[in-house]
Design a protein around this motif. Structure first.
Motif, mmCIF file in Angstrom:
data_model
loop_
_atom_site.group_PDB
_atom_site.id
_atom_site.type_symbol
_atom_site.label_atom_id
_atom_site.label_comp_id
_atom_site.label_asym_id
_atom_site.label_seq_id
_atom_site.Cartn_x
_atom_site.Cartn_y
_atom_site.Cartn_z
ATOM 1 N N ILE A 210 -5.441 11.456 4.102
ATOM 2 C CA ILE A 210 -5.528 11.896 2.710
ATOM 3 C C ILE A 210 -6.721 12.828 2.567
ATOM 4 O O ILE A 210 -7.845 12.479 2.951
ATOM 5 C CB ILE A 210 -5.670 10.708 1.740
ATOM 6 C CG1 ILE A 210 -4.427 9.809 1.827
ATOM 7 C CG2 ILE A 210 -5.851 11.209 0.310
ATOM 8 C CD1 ILE A 210 -4.506 8.574 0.934
ATOM 9 N N VAL A 225 -1.389 2.874 3.206
ATOM 10 C CA VAL A 225 -1.345 3.644 1.961
ATOM 11 C C VAL A 225 -0.250 3.112 1.045
ATOM 12 O O VAL A 225 -0.446 2.957 -0.157
ATOM 13 C CB VAL A 225 -1.133 5.143 2.240
ATOM 14 C CG1 VAL A 225 -1.138 5.940 0.935
ATOM 15 C CG2 VAL A 225 -2.214 5.674 3.174
ATOM 16 N N LEU A 231 -5.610 2.905 -3.893
ATOM 17 C CA LEU A 231 -5.828 4.106 -3.086
ATOM 18 C C LEU A 231 -4.861 5.211 -3.492
ATOM 19 O O LEU A 231 -5.254 6.371 -3.688
ATOM 20 C CB LEU A 231 -5.647 3.772 -1.601
ATOM 21 C CG LEU A 231 -5.778 4.927 -0.615
ATOM 22 C CD1 LEU A 231 -7.231 5.372 -0.487
ATOM 23 C CD2 LEU A 231 -5.248 4.520 0.765
ATOM 24 N N ARG A 232 -3.576 4.858 -3.643
ATOM 25 C CA ARG A 232 -2.558 5.837 -4.022
ATOM 26 C C ARG A 232 -2.875 6.438 -5.392
ATOM 27 O O ARG A 232 -2.725 7.642 -5.605
ATOM 28 C CB ARG A 232 -1.170 5.221 -4.035
ATOM 29 C CG ARG A 232 -0.660 4.781 -2.670
ATOM 30 C CD ARG A 232 0.851 4.598 -2.662
ATOM 31 N NE ARG A 232 1.350 3.918 -3.831
ATOM 32 C CZ ARG A 232 1.449 2.582 -3.957
ATOM 33 N NH1 ARG A 232 1.064 1.815 -2.960
ATOM 34 N NH2 ARG A 232 1.934 2.043 -5.045
#
Length: 238
Positions: A210, A225, A231-232
């Motif tokens: 990312i 992920v 996090l996303r």
């Protein structure tokens, strides 16, 4: 030769578009046959990173090292990188107008080294075989995407870079592209995908990178992920 044993190794690359500092010290390793999803919000530097890795003229790589199977890619021109086995399928696909599907494929094999034979391509892309005599730019967007991938495979490809391969495609065509990429992996060809449809790319990939503001914000497995909603949301807005 690189001291790193990874099949594809990127070490602290920096790249500019004119005065704009786009790629800011990106490093990662990819093993042979892996599929890697290179993700991030719009403007994160994904396409610029991919183009820098392929050694195209823009952006300009100013620092860092890139090795493919021990060969110093960062010292190569774009045509030399292509000869070494790096193939970029750009977002705009670059299908040549006025030529048929088959003529586009034949043209990709004018210079050595060659990859798949034309008939083998048609075995894997039967839709292209059906349209071999059709002017390529009159095909649907999905069919043109297939041709762009097939054209890369017509070269002796070791690592395939795909920039937004699913953009504007119907779900059924996305599934067909994914099927082809799974077959490509079975052949041991390494693939790095830049894709706004992050979930689709992650479901296909082994690893995920990312980018945020030209730097790597996360490196790990695709499953990490998919399993990490925070996090996303932070880096991908999904």
């Amino acid at each position: 030769m690189s001291e790193n044993s990874a099949f594809f190794s990127v070490r602290d690359i920096h790249a500019y578009y004119g005065e704009s500092y786009i790629v800011q010290g990106v490093s990662f390793d990819v093993e042979e046959g892996e599929i890697v999803a290179l993700l991030g919000r719009n403007g994160a530097g994904k396409t610029s990173t991919l183009r820098a890795l392929a050694r195209v003229d823009d952006p300009q790589l100013t620092k860092g090292e890139i090795y493919l199977n021990g060969e110093a890619v960062h010292e190569m021109k774009s045509y030399q990188a292509a000869q070494a086995g790096i193939q970029l399928v750009p977002e705009d696909r670059r299908i040549i107008g006025g030529l048929t599907v088959e003529e586009n494929l034949i043209l990709s094999q004018v210079s050595e080294p060659k990859g798949w034979e034309i008939e083998k391509i048609y075995d894997h892309f039967p839709r292209l075989g059906e349209r071999r005599n059709q002017e390529a730019t009159t095909m649907s967007g999905g069919e043109q995407q297939m041709l762009a991938v097939a054209r890369a495979l017509a070269r002796d490809v070791k690592i395939l870079f795909l920039d937004e391969p699913y953009e504007g495609l119907a779900p059924v065509i996305v599934e067909e592209i994914e099927r082809i990429l799974m077959e490509v992996r079975k052949l041991g060809i390494t693939t790095i995908i830049v894709e706004q449809n992050a979930v689709a790319a992650l479901q296909l990939a082994d690893k995920a990178l990312i980018l945020d503001m030209g730097k790597i914000a996360f490196r790990g497995t695709a499953k990490e992920v998919l399993d990490d909603q925070e996090l996303r949301h932070e880096y991908l807005a999904i």
